[in-house]
Design a protein around this motif. Sequence first.
Motif, PDB file in Angstrom:
ATOM      1  N   VAL A  22      14.249  -4.676   4.240  1.00  0.00           N
ATOM      2  CA  VAL A  22      13.501  -3.435   4.489  1.00  0.00           C
ATOM      3  C   VAL A  22      13.017  -2.849   3.171  1.00  0.00           C
ATOM      4  CG1 VAL A  22      13.737  -1.052   5.296  1.00  0.00           C
ATOM      5  CG2 VAL A  22      14.615  -2.914   6.685  1.00  0.00           C
ATOM      6  N   LEU A  23      13.874  -2.844   2.155  1.00  0.00           N
ATOM      7  CA  LEU A  23      13.466  -2.314   0.849  1.00  0.00           C
ATOM      8  C   LEU A  23      12.349  -3.147   0.227  1.00  0.00           C
ATOM      9  CD1 LEU A  23      16.886  -1.318  -0.727  1.00  0.00           C
ATOM     10  CD2 LEU A  23      15.099   0.192   0.127  1.00  0.00           C
ATOM     11  N   SER A  24      12.427  -4.454   0.350  1.00  0.00           N
ATOM     12  CA  SER A  24      11.373  -5.291  -0.240  1.00  0.00           C
ATOM     13  C   SER A  24      10.054  -5.121   0.517  1.00  0.00           C
ATOM     14  CB  SER A  24      11.796  -6.748  -0.268  1.00  0.00           C
ATOM     15  OG  SER A  24      11.859  -7.264   1.035  1.00  0.00           O
ATOM     16  N   ILE A  25      10.120  -4.933   1.824  1.00  0.00           N
ATOM     17  CA  ILE A  25       8.892  -4.710   2.603  1.00  0.00           C
ATOM     18  C   ILE A  25       8.258  -3.391   2.224  1.00  0.00           C
ATOM     19  CG2 ILE A  25       8.049  -4.258   4.943  1.00  0.00           C
ATOM     20  CD1 ILE A  25      10.159  -6.328   5.881  1.00  0.00           C
ATOM     21  N   LEU A  26       9.080  -2.335   2.120  1.00  0.00           N
ATOM     22  CA  LEU A  26       8.525  -1.024   1.768  1.00  0.00           C
ATOM     23  C   LEU A  26       8.069  -0.968   0.316  1.00  0.00           C
ATOM     24  CD1 LEU A  26      10.887   1.408   3.660  1.00  0.00           C
ATOM     25  CD2 LEU A  26       8.511   0.869   4.164  1.00  0.00           C
ATOM     26  N   GLU A  27       8.612  -1.828  -0.522  1.00  0.00           N
ATOM     27  CA  GLU A  27       8.146  -1.883  -1.905  1.00  0.00           C
ATOM     28  C   GLU A  27       6.731  -2.455  -1.986  1.00  0.00           C
ATOM     29  OE1 GLU A  27       9.518  -3.837  -6.168  1.00  0.00           O
ATOM     30  OE2 GLU A  27      10.607  -4.298  -4.327  1.00  0.00           O
ATOM     31  N   SER A  28       6.474  -3.487  -1.202  1.00  0.00           N
ATOM     32  CA  SER A  28       5.155  -4.107  -1.267  1.00  0.00           C
ATOM     33  C   SER A  28       4.134  -3.424  -0.362  1.00  0.00           C
ATOM     34  CB  SER A  28       5.257  -5.589  -0.905  1.00  0.00           C
ATOM     35  OG  SER A  28       5.745  -5.727   0.403  1.00  0.00           O
ATOM     36  N   ARG A  29       4.609  -2.730   0.672  1.00  0.00           N
ATOM     37  CA  ARG A  29       3.675  -2.076   1.602  1.00  0.00           C
ATOM     38  C   ARG A  29       4.277  -0.753   2.073  1.00  0.00           C
ATOM     39  NH1 ARG A  29      -0.543  -4.692   5.123  1.00  0.00           N
ATOM     40  NH2 ARG A  29      -1.576  -2.847   5.880  1.00  0.00           N
ATOM     41  N   PRO A  30       4.087   0.349   1.346  1.00  0.00           N
ATOM     42  CA  PRO A  30       4.689   1.627   1.747  1.00  0.00           C
ATOM     43  C   PRO A  30       3.966   2.236   2.948  1.00  0.00           C
ATOM     44  CG  PRO A  30       3.369   1.926  -0.206  1.00  0.00           C
ATOM     45  CD  PRO A  30       3.361   0.454   0.088  1.00  0.00           C
ATOM     46  N   GLY A  31       4.654   3.137   3.631  1.00  0.00           N
ATOM     47  CA  GLY A  31       4.048   3.875   4.728  1.00  0.00           C
ATOM     48  C   GLY A  31       4.043   3.121   6.041  1.00  0.00           C
ATOM     49  N   LEU A  32       5.166   2.496   6.411  1.00  0.00           N
ATOM     50  CA  LEU A  32       5.251   1.756   7.658  1.00  0.00           C
ATOM     51  C   LEU A  32       6.193   2.457   8.629  1.00  0.00           C
ATOM     52  CD1 LEU A  32       5.574  -1.906   6.355  1.00  0.00           C
ATOM     53  CD2 LEU A  32       3.545  -0.787   7.228  1.00  0.00           C
ATOM     54  N   TYR A  95       7.886   5.667   6.875  1.00  0.00           N
ATOM     55  CA  TYR A  95       8.885   5.599   5.819  1.00  0.00           C
ATOM     56  C   TYR A  95       8.294   4.990   4.564  1.00  0.00           C
ATOM     57  CZ  TYR A  95      12.089   6.456   9.628  1.00  0.00           C
ATOM     58  OH  TYR A  95      12.727   7.012  10.689  1.00  0.00           O
ATOM     59  N   MET A  96       8.806   5.434   3.416  1.00  0.00           N
ATOM     60  CA  MET A  96       8.444   4.846   2.135  1.00  0.00           C
ATOM     61  C   MET A  96       9.638   4.979   1.200  1.00  0.00           C
ATOM     62  SD  MET A  96       5.625   7.683   1.064  1.00  0.00           S
ATOM     63  CE  MET A  96       4.857   6.502   0.016  1.00  0.00           C
ATOM     64  N   LEU A  97       9.591   4.270   0.073  1.00  0.00           N
ATOM     65  CA  LEU A  97      10.685   4.311  -0.888  1.00  0.00           C
ATOM     66  C   LEU A  97      10.814   5.703  -1.467  1.00  0.00           C
ATOM     67  CD1 LEU A  97      10.242   0.987  -2.851  1.00  0.00           C
ATOM     68  CD2 LEU A  97      11.965   1.521  -1.156  1.00  0.00           C
ATOM     69  N   ALA A  98      12.049   6.155  -1.686  1.00  0.00           N
ATOM     70  CA  ALA A  98      12.278   7.483  -2.224  1.00  0.00           C
ATOM     71  C   ALA A  98      11.838   7.564  -3.683  1.00  0.00           C
ATOM     72  CB  ALA A  98      13.743   7.872  -2.086  1.00  0.00           C
ATOM     73  N   LYS A  99      12.138   6.553  -4.458  1.00  0.00           N
ATOM     74  CA  LYS A  99      11.703   6.504  -5.854  1.00  0.00           C
ATOM     75  C   LYS A  99      11.341   5.064  -6.182  1.00  0.00           C
ATOM     76  CE  LYS A  99      16.533   6.956  -6.771  1.00  0.00           C
ATOM     77  NZ  LYS A  99      17.521   7.888  -7.133  1.00  0.00           N
TER      78      LYS A  99
END
Length: 104
Positions: A22-32, A95-99
């Motif tokens: 999940v973290l790697s997906i949101l790192e490459s494509r935020p806002g899912l 959702y997106m990464l916090a930092k």
Amino acid sequence: MIFRTYRRKGFSYRPRALRRAVLSILESRPGLTTKEIAGCAYCFGGPIARPGWRIPNESELQSTYRAVRHLLATGKIKNDGRARRMRALRTHKIYMLAKPRAGQ
């Protein structure tokens, strides 16, 4: 004895691996949304950040909800609002990464 010739496609009994995916997906494509994250995480051959590529089943969605809730509680991802034109409570929060991760 039965020998299985197919690969396991999921993250059964591996919640930490699903959280990393999940973290790697949101790192490459935020806002899912969680449904899009589940479709990306359970893609055949490994997690790929292509939302809409695959429709996840109910158990895949449930395990993704659990992983997202854990990552929200630890503060690694954040809720960034709701998707437009969608009214469901759990599946349509964005959702997106916090930092940003280290090295970026």
